[in-house]
Design a protein around this motif. Structure first.
Motif, mmCIF file in Angstrom:
data_model
loop_
_atom_site.group_PDB
_atom_site.id
_atom_site.type_symbol
_atom_site.label_atom_id
_atom_site.label_comp_id
_atom_site.label_asym_id
_atom_site.label_seq_id
_atom_site.Cartn_x
_atom_site.Cartn_y
_atom_site.Cartn_z
ATOM 1 N N LEU A 211 2.078 0.147 9.415
ATOM 2 C CA LEU A 211 2.948 1.160 8.830
ATOM 3 C C LEU A 211 3.255 0.905 7.355
ATOM 4 O O LEU A 211 3.569 1.844 6.620
ATOM 5 C CB LEU A 211 4.260 1.237 9.626
ATOM 6 N N GLY A 212 3.215 -0.344 6.935
ATOM 7 C CA GLY A 212 3.494 -0.653 5.538
ATOM 8 C C GLY A 212 4.946 -0.467 5.132
ATOM 9 O O GLY A 212 5.240 -0.217 3.962
ATOM 10 N N VAL A 213 5.883 -0.609 6.083
ATOM 11 C CA VAL A 213 7.299 -0.440 5.756
ATOM 12 C C VAL A 213 7.946 -1.759 5.338
ATOM 13 O O VAL A 213 9.103 -1.764 4.917
ATOM 14 C CB VAL A 213 8.067 0.172 6.950
ATOM 15 N N LEU A 214 7.219 -2.854 5.456
ATOM 16 C CA LEU A 214 7.678 -4.159 4.991
ATOM 17 C C LEU A 214 6.684 -4.677 3.964
ATOM 18 O O LEU A 214 5.471 -4.462 4.097
ATOM 19 C CB LEU A 214 7.797 -5.144 6.161
ATOM 20 N N THR A 215 7.175 -5.378 2.960
ATOM 21 C CA THR A 215 6.302 -5.778 1.851
ATOM 22 C C THR A 215 6.404 -7.259 1.503
ATOM 23 O O THR A 215 5.890 -7.681 0.470
ATOM 24 C CB THR A 215 6.638 -4.948 0.598
ATOM 25 N N GLY A 216 7.054 -8.046 2.322
ATOM 26 C CA GLY A 216 7.230 -9.456 2.014
ATOM 27 C C GLY A 216 6.139 -10.326 2.613
ATOM 28 O O GLY A 216 5.027 -9.860 2.910
ATOM 29 N N ASP A 217 6.464 -11.591 2.796
ATOM 30 C CA ASP A 217 5.513 -12.516 3.413
ATOM 31 C C ASP A 217 5.350 -12.176 4.897
ATOM 32 O O ASP A 217 6.333 -12.101 5.635
ATOM 33 C CB ASP A 217 6.022 -13.950 3.251
ATOM 34 N N TRP A 218 4.109 -11.994 5.325
ATOM 35 C CA TRP A 218 3.826 -11.528 6.688
ATOM 36 C C TRP A 218 4.361 -12.506 7.725
ATOM 37 O O TRP A 218 5.006 -12.097 8.703
ATOM 38 C CB TRP A 218 2.328 -11.351 6.861
ATOM 39 N N TRP A 219 4.115 -13.781 7.529
ATOM 40 C CA TRP A 219 4.522 -14.780 8.516
ATOM 41 C C TRP A 219 6.044 -14.932 8.569
ATOM 42 O O TRP A 219 6.617 -15.160 9.640
ATOM 43 C CB TRP A 219 3.865 -16.120 8.209
ATOM 44 N N ALA A 220 6.696 -14.796 7.414
ATOM 45 C CA ALA A 220 8.158 -14.864 7.410
ATOM 46 C C ALA A 220 8.746 -13.687 8.180
ATOM 47 O O ALA A 220 9.715 -13.838 8.941
ATOM 48 C CB ALA A 220 8.677 -14.871 5.971
ATOM 49 N N GLU A 221 8.169 -12.508 8.001
ATOM 50 C CA GLU A 221 8.642 -11.334 8.736
ATOM 51 C C GLU A 221 8.411 -11.494 10.236
ATOM 52 O O GLU A 221 9.281 -11.154 11.047
ATOM 53 C CB GLU A 221 7.924 -10.090 8.217
ATOM 54 N N ALA A 222 7.244 -12.023 10.599
ATOM 55 C CA ALA A 222 6.980 -12.278 12.018
ATOM 56 C C ALA A 222 7.992 -13.268 12.582
ATOM 57 O O ALA A 222 8.457 -13.132 13.728
ATOM 58 C CB ALA A 222 5.555 -12.801 12.201
ATOM 59 N N GLY A 223 8.342 -14.280 11.782
ATOM 60 C CA GLY A 223 9.337 -15.244 12.218
ATOM 61 C C GLY A 223 10.703 -14.618 12.434
ATOM 62 O O GLY A 223 11.415 -14.968 13.380
ATOM 63 N N VAL A 224 11.081 -13.674 11.569
ATOM 64 C CA VAL A 224 12.367 -12.991 11.734
ATOM 65 C C VAL A 224 12.366 -12.156 13.010
ATOM 66 O O VAL A 224 13.329 -12.178 13.787
ATOM 67 C CB VAL A 224 12.666 -12.097 10.511
#
Length: 338
Positions: free
Chosen positions: A203-216
């Motif tokens: 979707l491209g609605v998040l733009t930060g570090d992929w792994w950090a977002e997965a961790g959250v």
């Protein structure tokens, strides 16, 4: 069947009927209050806002903002650079910069599109009354694929539901102790990977570090699932309903995901940040749009929920093991045979 045995059964059925008739409307009223009341009372309350420029020039701006009693918590900065840094550090949601060319409004739609719009309206109205125009600069913009932040806020409820489902499944399947903890952690990791793949990669609605977002995503799910399974391990299956009701009826509507915690009635905004949905949303914004700024608080909140929940799972298992070992041998044999 005798009349004596039929009468108690009819009485029990009547009590259950009365309980259903009374409890369902009560739950509906509670849900309506929890969701509708904060939404209907959305307004800025001590919303952090910066004012930058020479003291003599900013005095009038502060006075004008002060007319909105209790709306803004004013932070003063020497110049535009300091105000921008404060926005990027998530200290303030925006700033009014006084320049020789006129006032300039700095916003951060990534923090909250609703707050950015509110600031534009408030400052523009005042500028129009003074016969000036305001230049608006979005310092930390929301993603192009999600300018209104709907994609990020829509992830709160699915994560809460996934966590509740995982905690309930572990409980109802009879998993205990280390096995239950392993299942909860494994499910949370998989949900984190899937959620990041959908929200970031697709979707491209998040733009930060992929792994950090997965961790959250994973930590938020584990905080909910651990709480569900942990309370159920201590008090029985009723713990599933208690935790689920807390997350759904308090955590979600009090999270401030659609606006900001400071836009909700007090102390709703603060309470929401102590619960997984609110802390998870705040942490996700930090790692996705702010390179981790102001992430420590919500990360610790989620970590405490997860740790306490998993600890309760282990404690409940140990308590049941001690209770079983304390039973006389004949009783254990009868329980096993049954």
């Amino acid at each position: 069947m005798s009349t004596r045995s039929a009468t108690p059964q009819k009485g029990a059925a009547s009590r259950r009927l009365i309980a259903v008739v009374l409890l369902v409307p009560l739950l509906a009223a509670l849900a309506l209050w929890a969701f509708a009341w904060p939404a209907a009372r959305t307004a800025p309350r001590d919303l952090p806002l910066g004012v930058a420029g020479p003291a003599a020039a900013t005095a009038q701006v502060e006075q004008q903002l002060g007319r909105h009693e209790g709306a803004f918590d004013i932070h003063r900065y020497a110049d535009e650079a300091a105000a921008r840094e404060a926005i990027e550090d998530r200290t303030v949601y925006g700033a009014v910069v006084v320049t020789p060319q006129g006032p300039e409004l700095l916003t951060a739609s990534a923090a909250s599109p609703a707050v950015a719009q509110l600031l534009q309206q408030a400052v523009a109205q005042q500028a129009a009354a003074d016969g000036t125009q305001v230049k608006t600069v979005d310092v930390v913009p929301a993603p192009e694929n999600d300018p209104r932040g709907a994609g990020l806020t829509s992830s709160v409820l699915p994560l809460a539901l996934a966590g509740m489902a995982a905690g309930a499944a572990v409980t109802l399947l009879g998993l205990r102790g280390v096995r239950a903890v392993g299942a909860l952690v494994g499910v949370a990791i998989l949900i984190g990977l899937v959620a990041a793949s959908i929200a970031h990669s697709w979707l491209g609605v998040l733009t930060g570090d992929w792994w950090a977002e997965a961790g959250v995503f994973a930590l938020t799910t584990l905080a909910v699932s651990g709480a569900v399974a942990g309370l159920a391990a201590l008090v029985g299956t009723a713990g599933i309903g208690i935790t689920a009701a807390t997350i759904m009826l308090i955590g979600n509507p009090f999270s401030g995901a659609a606006s900001a915690p400071q836009m909700l009635p007090e102390p709703v905004g603060a309470i929401g940040q102590w619960l997984p949905p609110g802390a998870g949303t705040t942490l996700l914004r930090s790692v996705s749009f702010y390179d981790g700024s102001a992430a420590i608080g919500p990360a610790l909140t989620l970590a405490w929920w997860a740790a306490l929940g998993l600890g309760a799972v282990l404690l409940g298992n140990a308590h049941k093991a001690r209770a079983t070992s304390a039973e006389p041998a004949p009783e254990r044999e009868l329980a096993t045979a049954g």
